[in-house]
Design an enzyme around this catalytic site. Sequence first.
Site, PDB file in Angstrom:
ATOM      1  N   GLU A   1       0.800  -1.250  -0.040  1.00 39.69           N
ATOM      2  CA  GLU A   1       0.112  -0.057   0.061  1.00 39.69           C
ATOM      3  C   GLU A   1       0.779   1.309  -0.030  1.00 39.69           C
ATOM      4  O   GLU A   1       1.850   1.325   0.528  1.00 39.69           O
ATOM      5  CB  GLU A   1      -0.950   0.039   1.160  1.00 39.69           C
TER       6      GLU A   1
ATOM      7  N   GLU B   1      -8.389   1.810  -4.755  1.00 37.14           N
ATOM      8  CA  GLU B   1      -9.650   1.573  -3.920  1.00 37.14           C
ATOM      9  C   GLU B   1     -10.271   2.536  -3.494  1.00 37.14           C
ATOM     10  O   GLU B   1      -9.759   3.796  -3.005  1.00 37.14           O
ATOM     11  CB  GLU B   1      -9.129   0.901  -2.618  1.00 37.14           C
TER      12      GLU B   1
HETATM   13  O1  KIV Z   1      -6.671  -6.993   1.825  1.00 37.06           O
HETATM   14  C1  KIV Z   1      -7.488  -6.676   0.660  1.00 37.06           C
HETATM   15  O2  KIV Z   1      -8.441  -7.480   0.568  1.00 37.06           O
HETATM   16  C2  KIV Z   1      -7.114  -5.894  -0.266  1.00 37.06           C
HETATM   17  C3  KIV Z   1      -8.212  -5.834  -1.491  1.00 37.06           C
HETATM   18  C4  KIV Z   1      -9.636  -4.965  -0.877  1.00 37.06           C
HETATM   19  C5  KIV Z   1      -7.740  -4.840  -2.515  1.00 37.06           C
HETATM   20  O3  KIV Z   1      -6.452  -5.199  -0.305  1.00 37.06           O
END
Ligand code: KIV
Length: 263
Positions: free
Chosen positions: A105, A172
């Site tokens: 991220e 997202e």
């Molecule tokens: O952890 C997860 O499921 C994610 C998705 C929502 C992209 O990062």
Amino acid sequence: MKSRSERIVMLTCYDALFARLLDAQGVDILLVGDSVNQVLAGAETTLSATLDQMLYHTRMVRRGTSRALVVCDMPFLTYQVSKEEALHNCGRVLAQTGCQAVKLEGGVHVAPTVRALVDVGIPVMGHIGLTPQSVHALGGNRVQGRDEIAAQRLKNDAKALEEAGAFALVLELVPAELAATITNSLRIPTIGIGAGPACDGEIQVLHDMLGLFEWLKPRHAKRYAEVGKLIQRAVAQYVAEVRAGDFPTDENCFHVPELAERR
Ligand code: KIV
């Protein structure tokens, strides 16, 4: 796939049983999301997910997959502290689980780490917009990039990740128009979740789309089934039948005739 205008289908997956089912239906990418910490482990956020937890689930998913690309989500503080730690932890994930890529991220600030990982041969998927590991800093699970400054920041993040060598990018909770602009500005594919139809692909949390949460219905998700209700009905019937003595029946029993005769 992006250059052929083929849309990329991605779902979260946390174990071998579901991996087999999803792989057989042609899902392109299985993400072992750190959302496993909320979905299966019952935590409030993804923040307490651990590297051991991700190693365990990613190994299971890999065992159940023969075709799809398997991506492991790197948990909080396994790649933010230093490039060295990131290399060590991401390398461990690749070496010990058999998955083919990791997801991190963050945007501009994480780009040098992405570069270092890509340089040693670790494929990296980026993730910008709502980044759940920063949920407290972002003030909750809100749509990101809503004003000019925030939108420009996301565009810069996307470019920085592409330039650092990320092979794809999750967007997202980003306004659909902004997601379209970012998608058109990049050579690498974008995978949206709550980011509209213009992204090159879509990711959903499997348990959302199967209707396994009775208590949660995110706006960005569509329920393709009501598996939670189905399970509850089946279990209620089992409880009732066992209590009433209707199960097991003779059909479910094993008989040894000699023992019956001896009685
Ligand atoms: O952890 C997860 O499921 C994610 C998705 C929502 C992209 O990062």
